[in-house]
Enzyme design. Structure first.
Site, mmCIF file in Angstrom:
data_model
loop_
_atom_site.group_PDB
_atom_site.id
_atom_site.type_symbol
_atom_site.label_atom_id
_atom_site.label_comp_id
_atom_site.label_asym_id
_atom_site.label_seq_id
_atom_site.Cartn_x
_atom_site.Cartn_y
_atom_site.Cartn_z
ATOM 1 N N PRO A 1 0.820 -1.366 -0.048
ATOM 2 C CA PRO A 1 0.082 -0.017 0.105
ATOM 3 C C PRO A 1 0.609 1.309 -0.024
ATOM 4 C CG PRO A 1 -0.256 -1.420 2.022
ATOM 5 C CD PRO A 1 0.557 -2.024 1.183
ATOM 6 N N GLU B 1 2.033 -9.441 7.480
ATOM 7 C CA GLU B 1 2.280 -7.752 7.580
ATOM 8 C C GLU B 1 3.298 -7.281 6.434
ATOM 9 O OE1 GLU B 1 1.304 -4.914 9.171
ATOM 10 O OE2 GLU B 1 -0.460 -6.293 9.691
ATOM 11 N N ARG C 1 -3.465 -6.195 -21.359
ATOM 12 C CA ARG C 1 -4.295 -5.713 -22.359
ATOM 13 C C ARG C 1 -3.107 -5.117 -23.413
ATOM 14 N NH1 ARG C 1 -6.691 -1.366 -21.054
ATOM 15 N NH2 ARG C 1 -8.626 -1.449 -22.365
ATOM 16 N N ASP D 1 -9.354 3.701 -24.772
ATOM 17 C CA ASP D 1 -10.214 3.625 -23.247
ATOM 18 C C ASP D 1 -9.801 4.609 -22.344
ATOM 19 O OD1 ASP D 1 -12.078 1.634 -23.516
ATOM 20 O OD2 ASP D 1 -10.318 -0.035 -23.363
HETATM 21 C C1 LIG Z 1 -1.768 -6.426 5.390
HETATM 22 S S1 LIG Z 1 -0.659 -6.023 4.172
HETATM 23 C C2 LIG Z 1 0.705 -5.120 4.801
HETATM 24 C C3 LIG Z 1 0.444 -3.865 5.266
HETATM 25 C C4 LIG Z 1 1.549 -2.896 5.794
HETATM 26 N N1 LIG Z 1 1.813 -3.491 6.945
HETATM 27 C C5 LIG Z 1 1.364 -1.356 5.738
HETATM 28 O O1 LIG Z 1 0.499 -0.933 6.595
HETATM 29 O O2 LIG Z 1 1.643 -0.915 4.665
HETATM 30 C C6 LIG Z 1 -0.027 -7.470 3.290
HETATM 31 C C7 LIG Z 1 0.359 -7.279 1.956
HETATM 32 O O3 LIG Z 1 -0.841 -7.274 1.173
HETATM 33 C C8 LIG Z 1 -0.426 -6.462 -0.078
HETATM 34 N N2 LIG Z 1 -1.321 -5.232 -0.218
HETATM 35 C C9 LIG Z 1 -2.243 -4.773 0.854
HETATM 36 N N3 LIG Z 1 -2.779 -3.490 0.183
HETATM 37 C C10 LIG Z 1 -2.420 -3.359 -1.000
HETATM 38 C C11 LIG Z 1 -2.415 -2.280 -1.577
HETATM 39 N N4 LIG Z 1 -3.410 -1.219 -1.523
HETATM 40 N N5 LIG Z 1 -1.672 -2.165 -2.805
HETATM 41 C C12 LIG Z 1 -0.958 -3.195 -3.133
HETATM 42 N N6 LIG Z 1 -0.368 -4.094 -2.239
HETATM 43 C C13 LIG Z 1 -1.094 -4.394 -1.090
HETATM 44 C C14 LIG Z 1 0.980 -6.267 0.268
HETATM 45 O O4 LIG Z 1 1.597 -7.173 -0.637
HETATM 46 C C15 LIG Z 1 1.279 -6.192 1.406
HETATM 47 O O5 LIG Z 1 2.597 -6.578 1.631
#
Ligand SMILES: C[S@@+](CC[C@H](N)C(=O)[O-])C[C@H]1O[C@@H](n2cnc3c(N)ncnc32)[C@H](O)[C@@H]1O
Length: 440
Positions: free
Chosen positions: A87, A118, A156, A171
């Site tokens: 994220p 995590e 795509r 698009d």
């Molecule tokens: C529970 S999340 C970890 C979040 C992290 N502790 C943080 O708050 O930044 C577990 C995994 O889900 C994926 N993930 C979760 N949300 C995401 C997002 N918005 N975009 C991309 N990957 C995401 C990532 O690979 C991440 O390592």
């Protein structure tokens, strides 16, 4: 192209990868997608995750597990462009997908790592990730859906995957404007008709209608996308045509003045005009496409000062001295009060304006909006008037009458005593400024 997907849950992908266009792309060997189960890289009796150092919540993927999977896939398919998901990563959007497509064409091997728990030990990301991508400002349980989103978006672009390659470029979010609305049979459905023009068979008329629709939707609903672009002259003209006309008024009457004899330290009164404000706000108004800038004062001597300044810049001597100054100053109109401003705009546009008050202080208002709320204001399909105050700000009885309020401008300090001309420039830029990312 080879794509390696490192995941803890390969089963999640099986239907996804064998269905529809991605399934067919693999059958036709346009792309080879290999799922790698990270659990296969744990040593016997070893867990795939371990607790985070420092007593935080959650479990972290062990670095050596992910490393072994990366080493294996690169040994099999060559050095990869390695993409991690988080994220906190860079935003995955259409521009990023295009960039990724170009990079993947060069590398031939793409490695996508879908983390869980995590996340992964931060050192793995530092050591291996060429890119870290986010699908939005929210947290999912794992990187598998982001990984699938990337696959859908990226493939795509791979020649042959989508039947009509032109449709990919036409698009939404490929150019400055989003897609136009589409219709199919029946011609009437729930009392709603397919627009006549697109049934006319007139290709030019259809193309024009679509272009106008796309521009209007983009302006009204996706202005934040539009303003990122480096717009061509034609795109600018088209977008501007679909924006409501904007005006500004600088209040010298109906403002708060300092008054040490009054219980709250202020009284409603009238401030003096300045040539700085006249020049600078008119130049900002012209830059950001406002139609007029009203100076509002009921005092005849103050009006005379404004008229003297305007007369100079509108006379041949002023025009030849500096024609840009003349161009800007010709936006200025003088009025006695706010009602006259409203009447003038209504007469010019055939509709009364939506009025947005501005204030350097937090003042109560039912409808306070932000600088991202153009769509709320523009949905009224009425002209827009920004109201700026002088002295200690616009009088409360005027602010109450306004449709919306834009809250104070702030930086990282407690000081926000901007001159009104600086504030007006910032407000115009935040509300109407374009080319903010220069995406071509
Ligand atoms: C529970 S999340 C970890 C979040 C992290 N502790 C943080 O708050 O930044 C577990 C995994 O889900 C994926 N993930 C979760 N949300 C995401 C997002 N918005 N975009 C991309 N990957 C995401 C990532 O690979 C991440 O390592």
């Amino acid at each position: 192209m080879n794509i390696s997907v490192l995941t803890l849950f390969p089963d999640l992908y099986r239907e996804f990868l064998s269905t529809s266009l991605i399934g067919r792309a693999q059958e036709r060997e346009l792309v080879k997608i290999e799922l790698t189960n990270l659990f296969n890289f744990c040593k016997p009796n070893q867990r795939i995750d371990s607790p985070t150092f420092g007593h935080g919540a959650g479990m972290i993927l062990r670095p050596e597990v992910v490393e072994s999977a990366i080493v294996q896939q690169e040994a099999a398919h060559g050095k990869a462009l390695k993409i991690f998901f988080s994220p906190q990563g860079d935003k995955l959007d259409q521009t990023m997908l295009k960039k990724l497509h170009a990079l993947a064409q060069e590398r031939k091997h793409l490695l996508l790592f879908a983390s869980r728990y995590e996340g992964v030990d931060a050192r793995v990301e530092a050591e291996y990730a060429d890119m870290v991508l986010s699908v939005g400002d929210f947290v999912l349980m794992g990187g598998d859906l982001p990984c699938m989103m990337l696959l859908e978006g990226l493939l795509r672009y791979l020649p042959g995957v989508v039947g009509n390659a032109d449709s990919v470029e036409a698009d939404s979010f490929s150019g400055a404007f989003v897609d136009y609305p589409e219709y199919t049979h029946p011609v009437e459905w729930h009392g709603r008709q397919v627009p006549e023009v697109i049934r006319s068979g007139n290709h030019q008329a259809i193309a024009n209608w679509r272009q106008e629709q796309a521009a209007e939707t983009t302006v009204k609903k996706h202005f934040s996308w539009l303003r990122q672009h480096h717009l061509t002259a034609d795109e600018k003209t088209l977008a501007y045509k679909h924006m409501p006309p904007h005006y500004a008024a600088l209040m010298h009457g109906d403002v708060l003045l300092k008054d040490f004899n009054s219980p709250n330290g202020t009284r409603v009164g009238t401030s003096s005009v300045t040539s700085f404000d006249l020049h600078d706000i008119s130049r900002s108004s012209l830059t950001y496409g406002l139609k007029n800038y009203f100076i509002v004062t009921p005092l005849k001597d103050q009006q005379q000062i404004v008229n003297t300044l305007l007369d100079f810049w509108n006379m041949p001597v002023g025009i030849s001295y500096n024609k840009h100054r003349h161009q800007a100053v010709s936006k200025v109109r003088l009025q006695n009060n706010i009602d006259e401003v409203i009447a003038a705009i209504t007469a010019q546009e055939g509709k009364a304006p939506i009025i947005i008050a501005t204030s350097a202080r937090q003042v109560p208002h039912i409808k306070t909006i932000t600088y991202y709320d153009q769509s709320i204001v523009w949905q009224h399909d009425r002209p827009v008037l920004f109201l700026f105050g002088t002295a200690k700000g616009i009088a409360p009885h005027i602010i109450e009458k306004c449709d919306y309020l834009l809250g104070p401008l702030y930086g990282f300090t407690d000081f926000n005593h901007l001159s009104v001309r600086s504030a007006a420039a910032v407000v115009f830029d935040r509300w109407l400024g374009i080319n903010i990312k220069n995406i071509v």
